[in-house]
Scaffold this motif. Structure first.
Motif, PDB file in Angstrom:
ATOM      1  N   GLU A 618       2.761  -2.658  -0.639  1.00  0.00           N
ATOM      2  CA  GLU A 618       1.935  -3.724  -1.207  1.00  0.00           C
ATOM      3  C   GLU A 618       0.663  -3.091  -1.767  1.00  0.00           C
ATOM      4  OE1 GLU A 618       1.105  -6.521   1.868  1.00  0.00           O
ATOM      5  OE2 GLU A 618       3.134  -7.332   1.936  1.00  0.00           O
ATOM      6  N   CYS A 619       0.400  -3.335  -3.039  1.00  0.00           N
ATOM      7  CA  CYS A 619      -0.812  -2.793  -3.642  1.00  0.00           C
ATOM      8  C   CYS A 619      -1.449  -3.855  -4.522  1.00  0.00           C
ATOM      9  CB  CYS A 619      -0.491  -1.546  -4.462  1.00  0.00           C
ATOM     10  SG  CYS A 619      -1.950  -0.579  -4.888  1.00  0.00           S
ATOM     11  N   LYS A 620      -2.735  -4.088  -4.326  1.00  0.00           N
ATOM     12  CA  LYS A 620      -3.406  -5.110  -5.120  1.00  0.00           C
ATOM     13  C   LYS A 620      -4.875  -4.743  -5.321  1.00  0.00           C
ATOM     14  CE  LYS A 620      -3.849  -7.848  -0.874  1.00  0.00           C
ATOM     15  NZ  LYS A 620      -3.518  -9.137  -0.216  1.00  0.00           N
ATOM     16  N   LYS A 621      -5.418  -5.319  -6.364  1.00  0.00           N
ATOM     17  CA  LYS A 621      -6.822  -5.098  -6.698  1.00  0.00           C
ATOM     18  C   LYS A 621      -7.647  -6.221  -6.100  1.00  0.00           C
ATOM     19  CE  LYS A 621      -9.791  -4.237 -10.720  1.00  0.00           C
ATOM     20  NZ  LYS A 621      -9.800  -4.122 -12.195  1.00  0.00           N
ATOM     21  N   LEU A 622      -8.602  -5.849  -5.222  1.00  0.00           N
ATOM     22  CA  LEU A 622      -9.503  -6.822  -4.608  1.00  0.00           C
ATOM     23  C   LEU A 622     -10.820  -6.768  -5.378  1.00  0.00           C
ATOM     24  CD1 LEU A 622      -8.723  -5.954  -0.867  1.00  0.00           C
ATOM     25  CD2 LEU A 622      -7.616  -7.659  -2.320  1.00  0.00           C
ATOM     26  N   THR A 623     -10.905  -7.571  -6.418  1.00  0.00           N
ATOM     27  CA  THR A 623     -12.035  -7.484  -7.352  1.00  0.00           C
ATOM     28  C   THR A 623     -13.365  -7.729  -6.653  1.00  0.00           C
ATOM     29  OG1 THR A 623     -10.573  -8.274  -9.099  1.00  0.00           O
ATOM     30  CG2 THR A 623     -12.925  -8.320  -9.541  1.00  0.00           C
ATOM     31  N   ASP A 624     -13.422  -8.746  -5.794  1.00  0.00           N
ATOM     32  CA  ASP A 624     -14.685  -9.085  -5.120  1.00  0.00           C
ATOM     33  C   ASP A 624     -15.189  -7.934  -4.256  1.00  0.00           C
ATOM     34  OD1 ASP A 624     -14.523 -11.515  -6.319  1.00  0.00           O
ATOM     35  OD2 ASP A 624     -13.797 -12.594  -4.548  1.00  0.00           O
ATOM     36  N   LEU A 625     -14.252  -7.218  -3.634  1.00  0.00           N
ATOM     37  CA  LEU A 625     -14.624  -6.107  -2.760  1.00  0.00           C
ATOM     38  C   LEU A 625     -14.686  -4.776  -3.499  1.00  0.00           C
ATOM     39  CD1 LEU A 625     -12.409  -6.986   0.352  1.00  0.00           C
ATOM     40  CD2 LEU A 625     -14.842  -7.466   0.018  1.00  0.00           C
ATOM     41  N   ARG A 626     -14.338  -4.802  -4.800  1.00  0.00           N
ATOM     42  CA  ARG A 626     -14.293  -3.588  -5.608  1.00  0.00           C
ATOM     43  C   ARG A 626     -13.419  -2.525  -4.951  1.00  0.00           C
ATOM     44  NH1 ARG A 626     -17.370  -3.561  -9.750  1.00  0.00           N
ATOM     45  NH2 ARG A 626     -17.349  -1.274  -9.914  1.00  0.00           N
ATOM     46  N   LEU A 627     -12.201  -2.942  -4.581  1.00  0.00           N
ATOM     47  CA  LEU A 627     -11.257  -2.061  -3.904  1.00  0.00           C
ATOM     48  C   LEU A 627      -9.856  -2.201  -4.492  1.00  0.00           C
ATOM     49  CD1 LEU A 627     -12.060  -2.616  -0.097  1.00  0.00           C
ATOM     50  CD2 LEU A 627     -12.604  -0.575  -1.431  1.00  0.00           C
ATOM     51  N   ILE A 628      -9.102  -1.124  -4.441  1.00  0.00           N
ATOM     52  CA  ILE A 628      -7.649  -1.152  -4.578  1.00  0.00           C
ATOM     53  C   ILE A 628      -7.106  -0.958  -3.166  1.00  0.00           C
ATOM     54  CG2 ILE A 628      -5.604   0.024  -5.466  1.00  0.00           C
ATOM     55  CD1 ILE A 628      -7.042  -1.321  -7.682  1.00  0.00           C
ATOM     56  N   GLU A 629      -6.330  -1.901  -2.676  1.00  0.00           N
ATOM     57  CA  GLU A 629      -5.784  -1.801  -1.321  1.00  0.00           C
ATOM     58  C   GLU A 629      -4.291  -1.501  -1.393  1.00  0.00           C
ATOM     59  OE1 GLU A 629      -6.802  -4.366   2.365  1.00  0.00           O
ATOM     60  OE2 GLU A 629      -4.888  -5.168   1.628  1.00  0.00           O
ATOM     61  N   LEU A 630      -3.900  -0.364  -0.844  1.00  0.00           N
ATOM     62  CA  LEU A 630      -2.492   0.034  -0.776  1.00  0.00           C
ATOM     63  C   LEU A 630      -2.037  -0.049   0.676  1.00  0.00           C
ATOM     64  CD1 LEU A 630       0.145   1.345  -1.803  1.00  0.00           C
ATOM     65  CD2 LEU A 630      -0.984   3.573  -1.570  1.00  0.00           C
ATOM     66  N   HIS A 707       3.442  -7.433  10.151  1.00  0.00           N
ATOM     67  CA  HIS A 707       4.860  -7.333   9.826  1.00  0.00           C
ATOM     68  C   HIS A 707       5.497  -6.038  10.294  1.00  0.00           C
ATOM     69  CE1 HIS A 707       4.505 -10.982   7.544  1.00  0.00           C
ATOM     70  NE2 HIS A 707       3.564 -10.459   6.770  1.00  0.00           N
ATOM     71  N   GLY A 708       4.701  -5.111  10.765  1.00  0.00           N
ATOM     72  CA  GLY A 708       5.219  -3.830  11.211  1.00  0.00           C
ATOM     73  C   GLY A 708       4.120  -2.783  11.174  1.00  0.00           C
ATOM     74  N   PHE A 709       4.428  -1.576  11.648  1.00  0.00           N
ATOM     75  CA  PHE A 709       3.442  -0.492  11.641  1.00  0.00           C
ATOM     76  C   PHE A 709       2.982  -0.264  10.198  1.00  0.00           C
ATOM     77  CE2 PHE A 709       1.314   3.409  12.133  1.00  0.00           C
ATOM     78  CZ  PHE A 709       1.159   3.674  13.483  1.00  0.00           C
ATOM     79  N   THR A 710       1.666  -0.400   9.972  1.00  0.00           N
ATOM     80  CA  THR A 710       1.139  -0.429   8.608  1.00  0.00           C
ATOM     81  C   THR A 710       0.058   0.632   8.413  1.00  0.00           C
ATOM     82  OG1 THR A 710       1.546  -2.802   8.495  1.00  0.00           O
ATOM     83  CG2 THR A 710       0.059  -1.881   6.858  1.00  0.00           C
ATOM     84  N   TYR A 711       0.160   1.349   7.296  1.00  0.00           N
ATOM     85  CA  TYR A 711      -0.865   2.308   6.878  1.00  0.00           C
ATOM     86  C   TYR A 711      -1.631   1.675   5.713  1.00  0.00           C
ATOM     87  CZ  TYR A 711       2.312   5.424   9.396  1.00  0.00           C
ATOM     88  OH  TYR A 711       3.130   6.014  10.348  1.00  0.00           O
ATOM     89  N   VAL A 712      -2.959   1.635   5.819  1.00  0.00           N
ATOM     90  CA  VAL A 712      -3.770   0.944   4.815  1.00  0.00           C
ATOM     91  C   VAL A 712      -4.736   1.941   4.175  1.00  0.00           C
ATOM     92  CG1 VAL A 712      -5.279  -1.004   4.343  1.00  0.00           C
ATOM     93  CG2 VAL A 712      -3.626  -1.145   6.232  1.00  0.00           C
ATOM     94  N   LEU A 713      -4.640   2.089   2.851  1.00  0.00           N
ATOM     95  CA  LEU A 713      -5.533   2.950   2.086  1.00  0.00           C
ATOM     96  C   LEU A 713      -6.357   2.062   1.155  1.00  0.00           C
ATOM     97  CD1 LEU A 713      -2.828   4.585   2.795  1.00  0.00           C
ATOM     98  CD2 LEU A 713      -3.568   6.186   1.020  1.00  0.00           C
ATOM     99  N   LYS A 714      -7.688   2.174   1.229  1.00  0.00           N
ATOM    100  CA  LYS A 714      -8.565   1.328   0.428  1.00  0.00           C
ATOM    101  C   LYS A 714      -9.414   2.208  -0.495  1.00  0.00           C
ATOM    102  CE  LYS A 714      -8.830  -2.295   3.961  1.00  0.00           C
ATOM    103  NZ  LYS A 714      -9.709  -3.061   4.872  1.00  0.00           N
ATOM    104  N   PHE A 715      -9.100   2.143  -1.809  1.00  0.00           N
ATOM    105  CA  PHE A 715      -9.765   2.977  -2.809  1.00  0.00           C
ATOM    106  C   PHE A 715     -10.886   2.204  -3.499  1.00  0.00           C
ATOM    107  CE2 PHE A 715      -5.368   4.298  -2.416  1.00  0.00           C
ATOM    108  CZ  PHE A 715      -5.453   5.677  -2.332  1.00  0.00           C
ATOM    109  N   PRO A 716     -12.091   2.751  -3.549  1.00  0.00           N
ATOM    110  CA  PRO A 716     -13.164   2.073  -4.288  1.00  0.00           C
ATOM    111  C   PRO A 716     -12.914   2.150  -5.789  1.00  0.00           C
ATOM    112  CG  PRO A 716     -13.908   4.216  -3.533  1.00  0.00           C
ATOM    113  CD  PRO A 716     -12.541   4.010  -2.932  1.00  0.00           C
ATOM    114  N   ILE A 717     -13.343   1.141  -6.515  1.00  0.00           N
ATOM    115  CA  ILE A 717     -13.178   1.126  -7.976  1.00  0.00           C
ATOM    116  C   ILE A 717     -14.514   0.810  -8.645  1.00  0.00           C
ATOM    117  CG2 ILE A 717     -10.743   0.540  -7.990  1.00  0.00           C
ATOM    118  CD1 ILE A 717     -11.500  -2.380  -8.339  1.00  0.00           C
TER     119      ILE A 717
END
Length: 717
Positions: A618-630, A707-717
């Motif tokens: 799952e990858c989406k752009k969180l505009t309010d937080l200025r993040l790309i969350e993978l 939903h299961g073991f999850t790895y979360v990467l949050k990239f600033p934009i």
């Protein structure tokens, strides 16, 4: 590593049922999973066969020397990484199979030098003996016989397995001008095997001690007897001691390391004082106090200079890269706690002083730095800042800063009337403008050393190779080792003088159009360029395209989508991978190579847990937080550990490598159902000043569901 009795029973059961190599690698893979945790890959049969044959694998060990406290050299034979991994797994099997004699305290699970020393407390006489060339006394045949007899019982039709394991654990070395295949000093299995092969020695020497009213222990090659009365002048005791060691067991006593210590004088056993209670020497505590005092009085930088000088003089050797004062102090205090106990007032006082200093150091945002012609050098190179926003801000300059944009975007040819920054008259002006940005970019090494030294500095700024570079170690940059940058070699400047500076506007050519000599392009770079664009690298503009891929995932070429898709195909062969389409519509600046390395590591961790075989991206752009969350979700998978387990709070193996790759690249966390609840564990987060890789402080938060073991990467934009 917490070992349960059920694991030991399972290993013993599998070993008893061994008949062939395939069953052996299954056993080693099970042990490897216990030793390394869920992220490990199974042992391969071809690796086992390869490393077991020194005729095929000639470089199984790396040999080096270190200085002993006496000043003499100690030779260490360290196995290469592939062999080391197998031997560590085998060593775990050996320790589960074998119960050493109670007098053996060295390299035994749940025993330490403290347990060894306690046996000799308060005795009037303490005798220390050392066995000469201990590990090299045990040759391959002796090791093989150890596997043939109890508790391994690899006899009869199983004998080839005994020979295989003996060959894996020994190696040919030249000893006294004779080639002998023996146990290496430095191999993970050697200490355990000597305990196994010395069981008869331990039993007989313990019998000797009992007969004369003494206490006996052995810590590897260090033998200790203690007694309330002097039996050591008794000819019968000495003769029997020598007969058991040298004639019966074919070992040798080192006369230079034999000493009798009497009450009233300092008595040591394996480096610890045993006169009244087990203790460290006065100098040990005095040295800790002294270094803490220097840190408190002078600050960390000056204190570490004093520490480094004293530490090298005292120890005689240090590992490459020097010693970090904070790490050494932490290790010394852990040892002091083990010896004196966690409730000891001396330990608690010193530990409190160190903790206070570390907290003050971590919160101090002013790092002392020195600007040199090579860049910044920080006072503590084991510390790096985690600040992805700073890194992204620098990378964005290649798009928004007109001067840096010249290096990555095709130039407009100036007209006779142009006067803005895009139309500087010659190439020298361009380079001067770019070099004026050096001071802004050099700070990148404080946040991500590789991004600066391997990508941006060599491609943008470097004017000549470093002194240690030669034909075997040429100038190169980036993931694909291209040999040309803007300022080195001088092709760009020289070509641009003739093709950009001199001709009139109608005939000018920019450096992007400069043909490249084939020797500057690696096969690896050409192969990648063909995958991307269907052709080889021919012009400097093509090389610039490769640079842009180092610092940005681009939407127009769907970089992130295609790269992750390839990784999933390579690493998750047995899994269903869904959601890759969410990666297609994204563009963001980041150092791409370590991101992909981290994702590969994550996929490998997932691949080792095959009980659930669906992965969701799952990858989406969180505009309010200025993040790309993978988010990489191993659906329905969970952790079988407590959230407080050392594997979680003090990550190692693949998980630690993921964290290392992502420092100052993105924020990182995991989410999972643990044995004690559902939690988010954050390893890299905003506003983290100094990251010490061996002192990570994860942040834990409770979750309601996942939903299961999850790895979360949050990239600033």
């Amino acid at each position: 590593m917490k070992v349960e009795q059920e694991h030991i029973d399972q290993i013993r059961k599998q070993f008893a049922e061994l008949h062939n190599k395939e069953e052996l690698i299954n056993l080693l893979s099970y042990a490897k999973n216990m030793f390394y945790g869920e992220e490990c890959k199974p042992v391969q049969l071809k690796s086992l066969t390869y490393y077991a044959n020194p005729e095929i694998c000639k470089k199984r060990y790396q040999t080096f020397t270190i200085k002993k406290k006496s000043g003499a050299d100690r030779t260490i034979n360290a196995p290469v990484n592939g062999l080391k991994s197998i031997l560590r797994s085998l060593n775990f099997v050996l320790q589960c199979m074998y119960e050493p004699h109670e007098v053996a305290t060295g390299f035994v699970m749940d025993k330490s030098i403290v347990d060894n020393a306690k046996k000799h407390l308060g005795h009037h006489y303490v005798l220390n003996l050392d066995l000469k060339d201990f590990f090299h006394t045990f040759d391959r045949n002796r090791v093989k016989m150890g596997f043939i007899y109890e508790p391994f019982n690899l006899s009869g039709d199983k004998e080839p397995l005994a020979f295989l394991l003996a060959s894996l654990c020994t190696h040919p070395f030249e000893i006294d001008e004779e080639l002998k295949t023996v146990l290496p000093q430095g191999s993970p299995t050697s200490p355990t095997l000597t305990n196994i092969l010395c069981k008869k020695l331990d039993r007989r020497l313990n019998g000797l001690a009992n007969r004369f009213g003494a206490t006996f222990t052995r810590y590897a090659d260090d033998i200790t007897f203690s007694s309330p009365h002097n039996i050591y002048n008794d000819e019968a005791f000495n003769n029997e001691l020598k007969r058991i060691i040298e004639e019966d067991q074919e070992l040798a006593i080192n006369p230079k390391k034999t000493r009798l210590q009497k009450a009233g004088y300092r008595q040591e056993v394996t480096g610890l004082i045993v006169n009244e209670k087990v203790n460290v020497g006065r100098r040990y505590v005095k040295q800790i106090r002294m270094w803490l005092y220097y840190w408190e009085k002078y600050g960390y930088e000056k204190a570490e200079q004093i520490f480094t000088r004293d530490y090298i003089a005292d120890k005689g050797h240090v590992k490459k890269g020097g010693a970090n004062m904070a790490n050494v102090l932490d290790g010394k205090l852990e040892f002091l706690k083990m010896v004196k106990g966690a409730a000891d007032t001396t330990y608690l006082g010193l530990k409190g002083r160190l903790d206070k200093l570390v907290i003050n150091q971590d919160t101090n945002k002013t790092e002392i730095a020195e600007l040199t012609n090579k860049g910044l050098r920080f006072s503590n190179e084991n510390e790096v800042l985690h600040d992805p926003d700073f890194v992204v801000k620098r990378l964005k300059q290649f798009t928004i800063d007109p001067i840096m944009k010249w290096t990555t975007h095709f130039w407009d040819i100036p007209t006779e009337t142009d006067t803005d920054v895009h139309s500087l008259r010659d190439i020298a002006d361009h380079f001067a403008a770019v070099n004026s940005r050096f001071d802004e970019f050099v700070a990148l090494q404080k946040y991500n050393n590789n991004l600066w030294w391997k990508v941006i500095y060599p491609f943008i700024f470097q004017k000549k190779p470093k002194k240690n570079e030669n034909k075997d170690n040429p100038y190169r940059w980036g993931e694909y080792n291209l040999h040309i940058g803007w300022q080195y070699p001088k092709f760009v400047a020289e070509w641009s003088k003739d093709n950009y500076d001199i001709p009139p506007p109608a005939l000018k050519k920019t450096p992007f159009e400069m043909p490249l000599p084939s020797e500057l392009i690696t096969d690896l770079a050409n192969q990648k360029y063909r995958e991307l664009f269907g052709k080889e690298i021919r012009y400097f503009g093509d090389a610039i395209q490769m640079f842009k891929r180092e610092i940005e995932f681009r939407e127009d070429t769907k970089d992130l989508y295609y790269e992750v898709k390839v990784l999933a195909r390579q690493e998750l062969t047995e899994f269903s991978v869904n959601g890759l389409e969410s990666l297609k519509q994204l563009s963001f600046f980041t150092y791409t190579a370590p991101v992909l390395k981290a994702i590969r590591r994550i996929f490998r961790m997932i691949q080792s847990r095959t009980e659930q075989r669906e992965v969701i991206i799952e990858c989406k752009k969180l505009t309010d937080l200025r993040l790309i969350e993978l988010r990489i979700i191993h659906k329905n998978s969970l952790s079988h550990r407590e959230s407080t387990d050392d594997k979680i709070t003090k990550p190692s193996g693949d998980l630690l490598e993921v964290i290392k790759n992502l420092i100052s690249i993105c924020n990182f966390e995991i989410e999972s159902s643990f044995n004690d609840g559902i939690f988010r564990i954050t390893y890299l987060r905003p506003n983290t000043n100094v990251i010490k890789l061996n002192h990570l402080r994860p942040l834990k938060q409770s979750l309601d569901s996942l939903h299961g073991f999850t790895y979360v990467l949050k990239f600033p934009i």
